[in-house]
Write a protein that holds these residues in place. Structure first.
Motif, mmCIF file in Angstrom:
data_model
loop_
_atom_site.group_PDB
_atom_site.id
_atom_site.type_symbol
_atom_site.label_atom_id
_atom_site.label_comp_id
_atom_site.label_asym_id
_atom_site.label_seq_id
_atom_site.Cartn_x
_atom_site.Cartn_y
_atom_site.Cartn_z
ATOM 1 N N VAL A 24 43.318 54.917 27.758
ATOM 2 C CA VAL A 24 42.437 54.522 27.998
ATOM 3 C C VAL A 24 40.928 55.895 27.863
ATOM 4 O O VAL A 24 39.573 55.478 26.854
ATOM 5 C CB VAL A 24 41.785 54.263 29.504
ATOM 6 C CG1 VAL A 24 40.884 54.190 29.546
ATOM 7 C CG2 VAL A 24 43.286 53.078 29.627
ATOM 8 N N THR A 35 34.454 47.365 28.415
ATOM 9 C CA THR A 35 34.958 46.073 30.161
ATOM 10 C C THR A 35 36.516 45.745 30.478
ATOM 11 O O THR A 35 37.309 47.065 29.281
ATOM 12 C CB THR A 35 34.409 44.724 29.918
ATOM 13 O OG1 THR A 35 35.329 44.092 29.609
ATOM 14 C CG2 THR A 35 33.133 44.107 29.498
ATOM 15 N N ALA A 36 36.834 46.280 31.829
ATOM 16 C CA ALA A 36 38.084 46.070 31.817
ATOM 17 C C ALA A 36 38.818 45.617 31.181
ATOM 18 O O ALA A 36 40.223 45.044 31.128
ATOM 19 C CB ALA A 36 38.299 45.997 33.750
ATOM 20 N N GLU A 37 38.451 44.099 31.137
ATOM 21 C CA GLU A 37 38.873 42.686 30.528
ATOM 22 C C GLU A 37 39.704 43.781 28.898
ATOM 23 O O GLU A 37 40.229 43.104 28.395
ATOM 24 C CB GLU A 37 37.947 41.791 30.410
ATOM 25 C CG GLU A 37 38.219 41.183 31.436
ATOM 26 C CD GLU A 37 36.960 41.969 33.132
ATOM 27 O OE1 GLU A 37 36.172 42.608 32.182
ATOM 28 O OE2 GLU A 37 37.545 41.366 33.857
ATOM 29 N N CYS A 40 42.573 46.270 29.097
ATOM 30 C CA CYS A 40 43.121 44.701 29.098
ATOM 31 C C CYS A 40 44.279 43.836 28.275
ATOM 32 O O CYS A 40 45.271 44.443 28.197
ATOM 33 C CB CYS A 40 43.286 43.929 30.174
ATOM 34 S SG CYS A 40 42.639 44.158 31.872
ATOM 35 N N LYS A 47 45.597 44.902 34.775
ATOM 36 C CA LYS A 47 44.343 45.034 35.103
ATOM 37 C C LYS A 47 44.304 46.108 36.422
ATOM 38 O O LYS A 47 43.444 47.454 36.548
ATOM 39 C CB LYS A 47 43.942 43.510 35.898
ATOM 40 C CG LYS A 47 42.551 43.627 36.218
ATOM 41 C CD LYS A 47 41.445 42.696 35.884
ATOM 42 C CE LYS A 47 40.389 43.235 36.714
ATOM 43 N NZ LYS A 47 39.346 41.861 36.113
ATOM 44 N N VAL A 50 44.512 49.174 34.385
ATOM 45 C CA VAL A 50 43.328 49.782 33.762
ATOM 46 C C VAL A 50 42.113 50.102 35.401
ATOM 47 O O VAL A 50 41.882 51.103 35.058
ATOM 48 C CB VAL A 50 42.567 48.396 33.395
ATOM 49 C CG1 VAL A 50 40.992 48.587 33.072
ATOM 50 C CG2 VAL A 50 43.287 48.350 32.141
ATOM 51 N N LEU A 51 42.336 49.506 35.904
ATOM 52 C CA LEU A 51 41.630 49.774 37.225
ATOM 53 C C LEU A 51 41.927 51.087 38.246
ATOM 54 O O LEU A 51 41.105 52.233 38.677
ATOM 55 C CB LEU A 51 42.144 48.728 38.503
ATOM 56 C CG LEU A 51 40.841 47.129 37.868
ATOM 57 C CD1 LEU A 51 41.504 46.728 39.081
ATOM 58 C CD2 LEU A 51 39.403 47.733 37.834
ATOM 59 N N THR A 54 40.773 53.347 34.995
ATOM 60 C CA THR A 54 39.176 54.198 35.097
ATOM 61 C C THR A 54 38.829 55.272 36.384
ATOM 62 O O THR A 54 37.989 55.800 36.497
ATOM 63 C CB THR A 54 38.754 52.751 34.971
ATOM 64 O OG1 THR A 54 38.634 51.263 35.158
ATOM 65 C CG2 THR A 54 38.906 51.936 34.013
ATOM 66 N N ARG A 65 30.622 53.526 34.841
ATOM 67 C CA ARG A 65 30.546 52.064 34.724
ATOM 68 C C ARG A 65 29.316 51.376 34.910
ATOM 69 O O ARG A 65 28.630 51.634 35.942
ATOM 70 C CB ARG A 65 31.547 51.280 35.832
ATOM 71 C CG ARG A 65 31.769 49.979 35.294
ATOM 72 C CD ARG A 65 32.840 49.532 36.601
ATOM 73 N NE ARG A 65 32.541 48.369 36.267
ATOM 74 C CZ ARG A 65 32.932 46.633 37.604
ATOM 75 N NH1 ARG A 65 32.909 47.703 38.093
ATOM 76 N NH2 ARG A 65 32.988 46.287 36.778
ATOM 77 N N TYR A 70 32.801 50.057 31.240
ATOM 78 C CA TYR A 70 33.116 51.768 31.057
ATOM 79 C C TYR A 70 32.845 52.976 29.873
ATOM 80 O O TYR A 70 33.317 51.828 29.260
ATOM 81 C CB TYR A 70 34.701 52.107 31.588
ATOM 82 C CG TYR A 70 35.003 51.448 32.503
ATOM 83 C CD1 TYR A 70 34.641 52.196 34.014
ATOM 84 C CD2 TYR A 70 35.452 50.396 32.449
ATOM 85 C CE1 TYR A 70 35.126 51.667 35.120
ATOM 86 C CE2 TYR A 70 35.847 49.755 33.656
ATOM 87 C CZ TYR A 70 36.204 50.591 35.041
ATOM 88 O OH TYR A 70 36.537 49.554 36.238
#
Length: 73
Positions: A24, A35-37, A40, A47, A50-51, A54, A65, A70
């Motif tokens: 990451v 973005t988180a998406e 992913c 997800k 990732v969360l 991050t 963020r 991010y």
């Protein structure tokens, strides 16, 4: 043999032990934020992972963020 140079000079923080956290971090270093998406999809990571990653990187002061994206600090 083909050699490719990206011009990207990134040093990984030595405190990062997790391969996924390193992935990451490097992804964000090579991009203009994500973005988180994005993370992913592009890294094939869930997800939840990732969360978690991050969140840890934010707590350690490596990224922030802003407007849902991010970016490395």
């Amino acid at each position: 043999m083909v050699s490719t140079t990206t011009g990207l000079d990134v040093s990984l923080p030595t405190e990062l032990d997790s391969a996924r956290a390193k992935l990451v971090y490097l992804y964000l270093a090579a991009s203009d934020g994500a973005t988180a998406e994005d993370l992913c999809t592009d890294l094939a990571v869930t997800k939840g992972a990732v969360l978690s990653i991050t969140g840890t990187l934010r707590e350690r002061g490596y990224l922030e963020r802003t407007d849902g994206r991010y970016e490395l600090v």
